[in-house]
Design a protein around this motif. Structure first.
Motif, PDB file in Angstrom:
ATOM      1  N   GLN A  55       2.552  -7.892  -5.400  1.00 13.45           N
ATOM      2  CA  GLN A  55       3.196  -9.140  -5.020  1.00 13.45           C
ATOM      3  C   GLN A  55       2.188 -10.281  -5.116  1.00 13.45           C
ATOM      4  O   GLN A  55       1.067 -10.202  -4.591  1.00 13.45           O
ATOM      5  CB  GLN A  55       3.755  -9.051  -3.594  1.00 13.45           C
ATOM      6  CG  GLN A  55       4.584 -10.262  -3.204  1.00 13.45           C
ATOM      7  CD  GLN A  55       5.274 -10.077  -1.861  1.00 13.45           C
ATOM      8  OE1 GLN A  55       4.979  -9.124  -1.135  1.00 13.45           O
ATOM      9  NE2 GLN A  55       6.189 -10.988  -1.538  1.00 13.45           N
ATOM     10  N   LEU A  68      12.510  -2.322  -1.295  1.00 14.37           N
ATOM     11  CA  LEU A  68      12.833  -3.336  -2.300  1.00 14.37           C
ATOM     12  C   LEU A  68      14.318  -3.292  -2.658  1.00 14.37           C
ATOM     13  O   LEU A  68      14.965  -2.244  -2.573  1.00 14.37           O
ATOM     14  CB  LEU A  68      12.003  -3.114  -3.563  1.00 14.37           C
ATOM     15  CG  LEU A  68      10.487  -3.228  -3.425  1.00 14.37           C
ATOM     16  CD1 LEU A  68       9.820  -2.917  -4.764  1.00 14.37           C
ATOM     17  CD2 LEU A  68      10.074  -4.603  -2.924  1.00 14.37           C
ATOM     18  N   ARG A 103      11.830  -8.289  -1.442  1.00 16.44           N
ATOM     19  CA  ARG A 103      11.598  -7.423  -0.288  1.00 16.44           C
ATOM     20  C   ARG A 103      12.817  -7.459   0.624  1.00 16.44           C
ATOM     21  O   ARG A 103      13.444  -8.506   0.812  1.00 16.44           O
ATOM     22  CB  ARG A 103      10.357  -7.873   0.467  1.00 16.44           C
ATOM     23  CG  ARG A 103       9.093  -7.719  -0.319  1.00 16.44           C
ATOM     24  CD  ARG A 103       7.889  -8.265   0.424  1.00 16.44           C
ATOM     25  NE  ARG A 103       7.718  -7.593   1.739  1.00 16.44           N
ATOM     26  CZ  ARG A 103       6.594  -7.661   2.448  1.00 16.44           C
ATOM     27  NH1 ARG A 103       5.555  -8.347   1.978  1.00 16.44           N
ATOM     28  NH2 ARG A 103       6.483  -7.040   3.604  1.00 16.44           N
ATOM     29  N   VAL A 110       9.664 -10.704  -5.371  1.00 16.17           N
ATOM     30  CA  VAL A 110       8.586  -9.879  -5.908  1.00 16.17           C
ATOM     31  C   VAL A 110       8.460 -10.067  -7.416  1.00 16.17           C
ATOM     32  O   VAL A 110       7.360 -10.242  -7.949  1.00 16.17           O
ATOM     33  CB  VAL A 110       8.806  -8.385  -5.553  1.00 16.17           C
ATOM     34  CG1 VAL A 110       7.770  -7.508  -6.242  1.00 16.17           C
ATOM     35  CG2 VAL A 110       8.790  -8.192  -4.054  1.00 16.17           C
TER      36      VAL A 110
END
Length: 391
Positions: A55, A68, A103, A110
């Motif tokens: 990230q 995720l 996220r 991300v």
């Protein structure tokens, strides 16, 4: 005559129904087994629990752990589709695809990418088009060459190997047929694509930034990519019912230890699987209705009417022949020709006179019969002189 007319009408309607059935099978159904020009937008969501991921946030590069969520939105572009020319005109549709990975805990982005490409309306495979592009770095790559299956398989998918395009590799790899599996009431075909330790073509600027963060002192390195992709496909429509990707990316420097930048097991969530199955069922029901049930029904009814028309027409013909034979077989009175009377006797010929109750012919009148004006008892006449003398 009436029966023949009815039989002809039934026969004609039967032929028409058979023609309609053939038209549905050979004309309408192939037209329906294509990606439509008015496709509704669709969204698919895949989730990965306990993932490890890179990230970059506010210039800080870091590997984090967490859950995720990947969201892919597919939208058809009518204007771009209408502007297709040459071999693509009428053969392809243009899709715009966007994906975001965020996220689950804090909704932070991300990664993301966007793409625009042309797909074959029947096979679902990407076609060569000068308007295609891919943006996964913040800049559109118009030199991209999409190919193979990406977001859809062909209508009437077969139990064979196909090629699936991989965005990270920017190339196709084989996806092998691995069996069938029933999902949400649909018997799907399962295809598996295995990518093992392939080096990604990474921009030098990005590679330098990664090496500077995770491999201090390294002057070179590579990003190694693996993916075990499994796709469950509805064989009738070619739609993806379920997708799973076990992805891994490892930074391997020429000095120092490797660093895992991505380790995630993404799979469609339950809501996406259900929605995908429902769309596939709706599409396959329409296809089967117009390609199987309606044509079979029309064909059966058409054959019944054909046979009925022949039988009704033949029955009318038999009835007409029977009436004709009845008229021929029924005795009719034939008038005998009238013959002239015999000039000598002024009597009709024997054959022309009606017979009596005891004989067929009444004998002719005799001159010995008494006349109508003679008395019933003979009259005594007076004797002559000679006769008297003799007495």
């Amino acid at each position: 005559m009436k029966h023949r007319a009815i039989g002809a009408v039934l026969f004609g309607v039967g032929v028409l129904l058979l023609a309609l059935a053939a038209g549905l099978v050979f004309v309408v159904t192939p037209a329906l087994a294509k990606l439509p020009y008015d496709l509704d937008s669709s969204t698919s969501v895949a989730e990965a629990s306990n993932a490890k991921f890179l990230q970059i946030n506010d210039g800080t590069i870091k590997v984090n752990d967490g859950d995720l969520r990947s969201t892919v939105l597919v939208t058809q572009l009518p204007k771009e589709t209408a502007n297709l020319s040459g071999d693509l005109d009428g053969k392809a549709v243009v899709w715009q695809v966007g994906q975001t990975v965020e996220r689950v805990d804090n909704k932070q982005l991300v990664s993301a990418y966007g793409a625009q490409l042309a797909l074959d309306r029947v096979s679902g495979a990407a076609l060569e088009w000068n308007g295609q592009w891919l943006d996964d770095t913040g800049e559109q790559d118009k030199g991209i060459r999409f190919a193979g299956q990406i977001y859809k398989f062909p209508f009437h998918t077969e139990k064979k190997d196909y090629k699936i395009f991989d965005r990270d590799l920017r190339s196709v790899r084989d996806a092998k047929f691995a069996g069938t599996e029933t999902i949400k009431g649909i018997e799907t075909y399962r295809f598996e694509q295995v990518i093992t330790d392939e080096t990604l073509n990474l921009d030098s600027t990005r590679l330098t930034a990664l090496l500077g963060t995770f491999a201090t002192g390294a002057t070179d390195g590579k990003l190694v990519y693996s993916n075990q992709r499994t796709v469950w496909v509805d064989p009738v429509t070619g739609a993806f019912i379920k997708v799973r990707e076990v992805q891994k990316k490892v930074l391997t420097p020429n000095v120092g230890a490797p660093t895992t930048l991505l380790d995630a097991d993404f799979a469609y969530n339950e809501a996406t699987i259900t929605a995908s199955a429902d769309r596939a069922k709706d599409s396959r029901d329409k296809l089967q209705l117009l390609s199987v049930y309606v044509p079979v029904g029309l064909a059966v009814l058409g054959l019944v009417l054909l046979v009925g028309g022949v039988l009704v027409g033949r029955g009318g013909s038999v009835a007409t022949d029977g009436e004709a034979r009845h008229r021929v077989d029924t005795p009719t009175r034939v008038e005998e020709p009238v013959r002239d009377a015999d000039p000598a006797t002024d009597e009709q010929p024997v054959a022309d006179r009606e017979g009596g109750p005891l004989s067929d012919v009444i004998p002719p009148a005799s001159t010995n019969w008494r006349a109508e004006d003679e008395p019933a008892v003979p009259v005594q006449r007076p004797a002559t002189e000679d006769e008297a003398g003799k007495r």
